[in-house]
Design an enzyme around this catalytic site. Structure first.
Site, PDB file in Angstrom:
ATOM      1  N   GLU A 129       0.828  -1.208   0.000  1.00  0.00           N
ATOM      2  CA  GLU A 129       0.000   0.000   0.000  1.00  0.00           C
ATOM      3  C   GLU A 129       0.862   1.257   0.000  1.00  0.00           C
ATOM      4  O   GLU A 129       0.559   2.228  -0.704  1.00  0.00           O
ATOM      5  CB  GLU A 129      -0.938   0.001   1.210  1.00  0.00           C
ATOM      6  CG  GLU A 129      -2.038  -1.049   1.163  1.00  0.00           C
ATOM      7  CD  GLU A 129      -2.994  -0.842  -0.001  1.00  0.00           C
ATOM      8  OE1 GLU A 129      -3.120   0.300  -0.483  1.00  0.00           O
ATOM      9  OE2 GLU A 129      -3.623  -1.825  -0.441  1.00  0.00           O
ATOM     10  N   TYR A 179      -6.534   6.036   4.945  1.00  0.00           N
ATOM     11  CA  TYR A 179      -6.722   5.074   3.857  1.00  0.00           C
ATOM     12  C   TYR A 179      -5.901   3.815   4.098  1.00  0.00           C
ATOM     13  O   TYR A 179      -6.419   2.687   4.012  1.00  0.00           O
ATOM     14  CB  TYR A 179      -6.332   5.690   2.508  1.00  0.00           C
ATOM     15  CG  TYR A 179      -6.067   4.618   1.483  1.00  0.00           C
ATOM     16  CD1 TYR A 179      -7.124   3.921   0.902  1.00  0.00           C
ATOM     17  CD2 TYR A 179      -4.761   4.241   1.144  1.00  0.00           C
ATOM     18  CE1 TYR A 179      -6.891   2.897   0.008  1.00  0.00           C
ATOM     19  CE2 TYR A 179      -4.530   3.211   0.247  1.00  0.00           C
ATOM     20  CZ  TYR A 179      -5.594   2.548  -0.323  1.00  0.00           C
ATOM     21  OH  TYR A 179      -5.365   1.528  -1.196  1.00  0.00           O
ATOM     22  N   ASP A 227      -9.467   5.890  -1.361  1.00  0.00           N
ATOM     23  CA  ASP A 227      -8.338   6.568  -1.992  1.00  0.00           C
ATOM     24  C   ASP A 227      -8.841   7.306  -3.230  1.00  0.00           C
ATOM     25  O   ASP A 227     -10.042   7.444  -3.445  1.00  0.00           O
ATOM     26  CB  ASP A 227      -7.238   5.566  -2.347  1.00  0.00           C
ATOM     27  CG  ASP A 227      -7.646   4.626  -3.480  1.00  0.00           C
ATOM     28  OD1 ASP A 227      -8.856   4.541  -3.793  1.00  0.00           O
ATOM     29  OD2 ASP A 227      -6.755   3.979  -4.063  1.00  0.00           O
TER      30      ASP A 227
END
Length: 580
Positions: A164, A247, A265
């Site tokens: 991520e 997020y 996002d």
């Protein structure tokens, strides 16, 4: 006129009573049922005061809006989205936790493994190899063998977190390659926590936005030292890990631990603003709150991780910023944006959403760079002098060619300046680094400029090459050491003893470091590549190929890729120059 969705009888109320038709513990459907009164009851209790709570009002508004605001539609849309995702999802290595793959022998991992630090013991190395093997079983090999090792939730959460963080501002295909190398070298947070910032920067080089690498290291140390190697299982706990925002926390919690938290996002902003016709800046104000409310109601509690990845996949591959593939979208039947585009016969376009605020113009910088080259008597390749950037700020802690800011102005304004300004800047900086002994230095008269664009800065790099032609012998070191501003010709990796005007460390790097090791930022690689193309460096095919792969961007005047510098030079090119 009030109507009801239920035939259940309601109790009688005395005249003047206040009645609340919702209660704690009721689900959304029950609240919707309780929020209305049967018409016949109202008629019998003329003086009853009806008070509906705010949740009831919101539910009524959602039903009136329809689309993804309607509960029945949400259930159908979830099923459609997850079915689409199961069919078309990209085969990314960090998505393979439950995949049965072929078991690897330890020697296969050994071939790709490098110790995390020089001080790592053999026992620690064996542990790293064992943990790296778990990633290899899932992420590197194909097959149907069920004999795979058991990976802990925390190791998997670490792998998801790395993916991520890497995916922010970086194309996912490129991330996959870096992620594989990263999890081979540091398969868990504990392994990463034992690394140094320089080692982390070296592994990160080429991904850009180096602050992300710093946060990954700080987060790993926090998990090791404060949490005993265990990642929090909820969003609130993950938000305390350095470098983890809302997020990322939601993504890790849902994907690794199944927490029903919506990860929102840029891709999700785009999908939901179009599907629900949400106007306004999606990052603030009422629009941001509306997106969050829709996302929280939409997430599938049974497959939260897959659902969040499906939404991201949808935004990345189908609901694109330009030229969205609306005919292929699994949410088309509930998309208000598509509905409005069809109603207006194309006068409205779904690409008008989201209504993002206009970005501030990039700051313009004109900088003077000096490239100092030398050839040691006992070496068979050139070496270049680099300076370490400050520990904070842009490209913190990375190595770069020494430079100084001349002005913050556009090319047009700068072109009106006297050329003496640039010559003086080069002369002053070079003198501070290599001194004023003309017998020791020859100016190679090669100069030019290249352009590099950061997220918020457009930087014009005006470079001048200085070629050191005198090699200082070992026995002359003491004598030369007494002379100000002279760079001592010592070990290729030793820090210079120059009394530069800057307090930042200096270091010699061999040309091969630019080609094979990839330890530098993209801007440094570009500048070296330009000089190498001018015939003053060496190009190793492996390194050149790696940089060409890492710089797959389309060439442009504003941001030429590294690949452009290794292509045959066109006589009409004006992006870079090397004047003799």
């Amino acid at each position: 006129r009030l109507t009801s969705h239920t035939q259940r009888s309601r109790p009688r109320h005395r005249k003047g009573d206040t009645v609340h038709h919702s209660a704690d513990g009721c689900d959304r459907q029950q609240r919707a049922q309780h929020s209305v009164m049967r018409a016949e009851n109202v008629g019998k209790d003329d003086d009853v005061v009806l008070v509906e709570d705010k949740d009831d009002e919101r539910d009524g508004e959602r039903r009136r809006k329809g689309g993804l605001y309607d509960d029945a539609n949400v259930i159908d849309a979830r099923v459609k989205l997850l079915s689409w995702y199961d069919d078309v999802k990209r085969d990314l290595p960090w998505r393979r936790r439950g995949r049965a793959t072929q078991q690897l022998a330890y020697e296969d991992v050994d071939a790709k493994f490098e110790p995390t630090t020089a001080s790592t013991s053999e026992d620690d190395d064996a542990k790293v190899r064992r943990l790296a093997k778990l990633w290899h079983e899932r992420a590197f090999e194909d097959g149907n063998d069920d004999r795979v090792g058991v990976m802990s939730d925390d190791q998997y959460a670490y792998g998801v977190l790395v993916s991520e963080i890497m995916s922010q501002q970086t194309q996912i295909e490129r991330v996959a390659e870096y992620w594989r190398r990263w999890t081979t070298r540091w398969p868990t947070a504990e392994c990463l926590a034992n690394a140094t910032q320089d080692e982390v920067n070296e592994e990160w080089a080429g991904l850009g936005y180096y602050r992300r690498a710093k946060y990954l290291l700080e987060g790993a140390k926090y998990v090791r030292d404060k949490l005993g190697g265990k990642y929090p299982r909820n969003v609130e706990g993950l938000l305390k890990v350095p470098g983890v925002g809302p997020y990322t926390a939601s993504a890790v919690a849902s994907i690794a631990f199944g927490t029903p938290a919506a990860a929102v996002d840029g891709n999700v902003y785009r999908v939901l603003t179009r599907a629900c016709m949400i106007r306004g800046d999606p990052l603030k104000g009422t629009a941001a709150k509306e997106i969050r409310a829709v996302a929280d109601a939409f997430v599938d509690p049974a497959r939260a991780g897959d659902f969040n990845q499906a939404m991201m996949e949808l935004g990345a591959t189908t609901c694109a910023p330009k030229n969205p593939k609306c005919q292929q979208c699994p949410l088309r039947a509930w998309c208000k944006g598509v509905e409005e585009e069809e109603r207006t016969s194309g006068a409205f376009k779904v690409t008008e959403l989201p209504e993002t605020a206009k970005k501030a113009p990039k700051r313009e910088e004109q900088r003077a760079f000096v490239v100092i080259r030398r050839r040691r008597a006992d070496a068979d390749e050139d070496e270049f002098l680099l300076q370490k950037r400050p520990a904070k700020g842009l490209l913190a802690g990375l190595w770069e060619f020494p430079n100084v800011l001349i002005a913050e102005e556009t090319d047009e304004v700068f072109s009106a300046r006297s050329s003496r300004d640039l010559r003086d800047a080069h002369a002053s900086l070079s003198t501070s680094l290599i001194g004023d002994a003309s017998s020791a230095v020859a100016v190679d008269a090669k100069r030019g400029k290249i352009i590099h664009v950061f997220s918020h800065i457009r930087q014009v790099m005006h470079y001048q090459l200085y070629d050191l032609v005198t090699v200082i012998k070992e026995e002359d070191k003491d004598e030369k050491d007494e002379k100000e501003n002279i760079i001592i010709i010592d070990d290729a990796n030793a820090t210079s003893t120059s009394t530069s005007t800057s307090t930042q460390p200096l270091k010699w790097y061999p040309a091969s470091a630019f080609e094979r090791d990839a330890v530098f930022s993209t801007s440094v690689q570009k500048l070296y590549a330009n000089i190498a193309r001018a015939g003053v460096g060496t190009i190793a095919h492996a390194g050149a190929g790696k940089r060409a792969r890492d710089a797959a961007d389309v060439n442009s005047r504003a941001q030429p890729s590294i690949a452009a510098f290794f292509a045959p030079k066109s006589h009409s090119s004006t992006t870079t120059s090397a004047v003799v």
